[in-house]
Enzyme design. Structure first.
Site, short mmCIF file in Angstrom:
data_model
loop_
_atom_site.label_atom_id
_atom_site.label_comp_id
_atom_site.label_asym_id
_atom_site.label_seq_id
_atom_site.Cartn_x
_atom_site.Cartn_y
_atom_site.Cartn_z
N GLU A 195 0.67 -1.28 0.14
CA GLU A 195 0.07 -0.08 0.00
C GLU A 195 0.93 1.25 0.05
O GLU A 195 1.68 1.26 0.67
CB GLU A 195 -0.85 -0.19 1.29
CG GLU A 195 -2.11 0.88 1.19
CD GLU A 195 -3.18 0.39 2.21
OE1 GLU A 195 -3.55 -0.87 2.70
OE2 GLU A 195 -3.56 1.50 3.15
N HIS A 240 -8.58 1.88 1.04
CA HIS A 240 -8.19 1.54 2.68
C HIS A 240 -9.38 2.72 3.27
O HIS A 240 -8.97 3.67 3.64
CB HIS A 240 -6.68 2.18 3.24
CG HIS A 240 -6.44 1.56 4.38
ND1 HIS A 240 -5.04 1.35 4.93
CD2 HIS A 240 -7.26 1.43 5.50
CE1 HIS A 240 -5.42 0.71 6.17
NE2 HIS A 240 -6.46 0.88 6.54
C1 DGY Z 1 -7.09 1.16 11.48
O1 DGY Z 1 -7.52 2.06 12.36
O2 DGY Z 1 -6.14 0.32 11.77
C2 DGY Z 1 -7.69 1.11 10.11
O3 DGY Z 1 -7.18 0.42 9.33
C3 DGY Z 1 -7.82 2.66 9.64
O4 DGY Z 1 -8.87 2.77 8.78
#
Ligand code: DGY
Length: 287
Positions: free
Chosen positions: A234, A252
């Site tokens: 990512e 995401h």
């Molecule tokens: C997290 O808080 O770990 C999430 O992936 C954010 O979207």
């Protein structure tokens, strides 16, 4: 702050703290999950650093051992994003099973179409076995939503029978944290165990899935499809994934609603206040 935060959160911070241009000299760090908080960053901040408040529930971007060694407390933002992330897991599942994104692409591409009794048939979630890997808060919330839609949720935690889940589930939805144990948990061998019609949904962390193995499985028709919100490298997305009609991709967005992002920020600010102004350990301390 290791990146920009919503205006309301920045103003909450400014009300009580002096915001520095960089980590050096900071007593607290508000970190985004896109920043690696490792020994180097902790040392750049300096020995006065007392807390890293991570703006997210996952803390795989933080070297917890390095923080512990330096006496730096690490807090995260659990609970407030549970339902929001579970909603996205269900949204992705439905988008894939009911071919929502594929239909949207078809219309945008000006493809000729007409209502037909056998046109673009998908699958209903009702009656499906909905496998959930990870029995934490988000997994449990996803199970509740799946059940409300008529699916049968099956949860597997750390010591559960993953193989049984993989071989029997119609949907395999990932909700475990990224740790050395879960990195590539869904590899070629795991994908080979899934039913040919089953779909994989990942709203957890990208590296839990071996993306090359996923491409190979999709190419071979070994699974029914995949819906991904997170990626192994990512923000890069394995190019081959873009070519599959039975793949749904989002950038995401698990916790991405305005309210949830503000609640996450407020929780992080609260942790900073507790440690730096009140000398207390917050409830959401992870290390
Ligand atoms: C997290 O808080 O770990 C999430 O992936 C954010 O979207």
């Amino acid at each position: 702050m290791t990146g920009p935060v919503p205006a309301r959160i920045e103003s909450e911070l400014r009300d009580v703290f002096e915001l520095l241009p960089g980590p050096a000299g900071a007593a607290g760090l508000l970190s985004l999950l896109t920043s690696t908080v490792d020994a180097r960053l902790l040392d750049t901040a300096g020995p006065q650093l007392r807390i890293v408040a991570n703006y997210g529930v996952g803390v795989d971007n933080v070297d917890l051992a390095a923080a512990r060694e330096r006496g730096v407390l690490v807090a995260n933002t659990p609970d407030v994003l549970t339902e929001t992330t579970a909603e996205l897991a269900i949204a992705l599942t439905l988008a894939l099973l009911r071919r929502v994104a594929e239909g949207d692409r078809l219309i945008r591409a000006h493809m000729p179409w007409q209502f037909g009794l056998e046109f673009m048939l998908g699958e209903s979630l009702r009656g499906k076995r909905f496998g959930i890997v990870g029995s934490g808060r988000i997994g449990a919330a996803t199970a509740r939503l799946a059940e409300a839609l008529g699916a049968t949720p099956v949860l597997v935690g750390r010591s559960g029978d993953l193989q049984e889940l993989l071989t029997t589930a119609d949907v395999v939805s990932l909700h475990c944290p990224l740790t050395p144990e879960t990195r590539h948990l869904i590899d070629a061998a795991a994908l080979a165990q899934m039913k040919r019609t089953a779909v994989l949904v990942n709203t957890a962390r990208g590296p839990i899935v071996d993306e090359r193995a996923l491409v190979a499985a999709l190419r071979a028709g070994a699974i029914g499809g995949a819906a991904l919100d997170v990626y192994e490298h990512e923000p890069d997305v394995t190019e081959e994934l873009l070519a599959f009609e039975n793949v749904v991709l989002t950038p995401h967005l698990g916790s991405a609603t305005r309210d949830t992002r503000e609640e996450m920020g407020l929780l992080a600010v609260h942790a900073l206040r507790e440690v730096l102004l009140e000398g207390r350990s917050p409830a959401n301390t992870v290390a």
